[in-house]
Design an enzyme around this catalytic site. Structure first.
Site, short mmCIF file in Angstrom:
data_model
loop_
_atom_site.label_atom_id
_atom_site.label_comp_id
_atom_site.label_asym_id
_atom_site.label_seq_id
_atom_site.Cartn_x
_atom_site.Cartn_y
_atom_site.Cartn_z
N HIS A 10 -2.92 -6.43 5.40
CA HIS A 10 -3.49 -7.57 6.11
C HIS A 10 -2.44 -8.29 6.95
O HIS A 10 -1.22 -8.23 6.66
CB HIS A 10 -4.14 -8.55 5.13
N HIS A 151 -3.55 -4.99 0.40
CA HIS A 151 -2.46 -5.95 0.18
C HIS A 151 -1.16 -5.24 -0.20
O HIS A 151 -1.15 -4.06 -0.56
CB HIS A 151 -2.86 -6.91 -0.93
#
Length: 214
Positions: A10, A151
């Site tokens: 991200h 992540h």
């Protein structure tokens, strides 16, 4: 079964900037993180993508939505792709957690490999959880190219699994916000094609330091 995975970390969040553990707290993208997502989208627009999946935490979901808008594709949220839950560490700075629980030479940020913090999960827990999520996604698309937005800790755990590397070596991998990594998913051990490609972010990184991870 041959599935090509384009694994996106991200974009930068507001807590990445200040160096705080986010874990599963829903911290939004920074303005710079949205620019990184847009540049990742531009890079992926040249690919033939079959589906886009993302963690349902907003910093990953919003990154994926920006990519999906560019590609004209929907995003499917998967809770199994969420970041490691760090329990009582969430919201603390990297420096505080390192001082209390790790050695000075350990990588930043530090992750608990086998013994989770109170209320949280270990990196080994995350590896099992994320592997199950990716295997389920791959079963839906046994051939093709998939974008998965997740992540930092999840990517470290996945790449240790792809290469058959012990999780204690997670610090050998680096995944910058907005980076794209590539691999071939196979049932036991995969193939890594690239790690932490940030070439599409060069313009966005001018005048910034984009290296903080969590």
């Amino acid at each position: 079964m041959t599935v090509r995975l384009l694994l996106v970390r991200h974009g930068e969040s507001i807590w990445n900037i200040v160096g705080r553990y986010q874990g599963q707290m829903d911290v939004p993208l920074s303005a710079g993180g949205r620019v990184q997502a847009e540049r990742a989208a531009r890079r992926l627009a040249s690919e033939r993508i079959d589906a886009i999946y993302a963690s349902d935490l907003s910093r990953a979901r919003d990154t994926a939505e920006i990519i999906g808008q560019r590609l004209g594709m929907p995003v499917m949220g998967v809770s199994g792709l969420r970041e490691i839950h760090l329990g009582v560490w969430q919201g603390l700075s990297y420096e505080v957690v390192r001082r209390r629980h790790f050695r000075e030479r350990d990588p930043t940020p530090c992750y608990p490999v086998d013994v989770p913090p109170p209320g949280g999960e270990s990196l080994r827990d995350v590896q099992m959880r994320v592997t199950v999520a990716v295997e389920e996604i791959v079963r839906r698309h046994p051939y093709g190219t998939l974008v998965i937005v997740t992540h930092g800790a999840c990517l470290k755990a996945l790449f240790c699994r792809l290469l058959g590397v012990d999780l204690s070596d997670y610090g050998r991998f680096r995944f910058d916000p907005g980076s794209i990594s590539e691999g071939i998913w196979k049932p036991r051990r995969g193939v890594v094609l690239s790690v932490n490609d940030t070439s599409h972010l060069l313009e966005a990184m001018v005048g910034r330091c984009v290296g903080v991870q969590t």
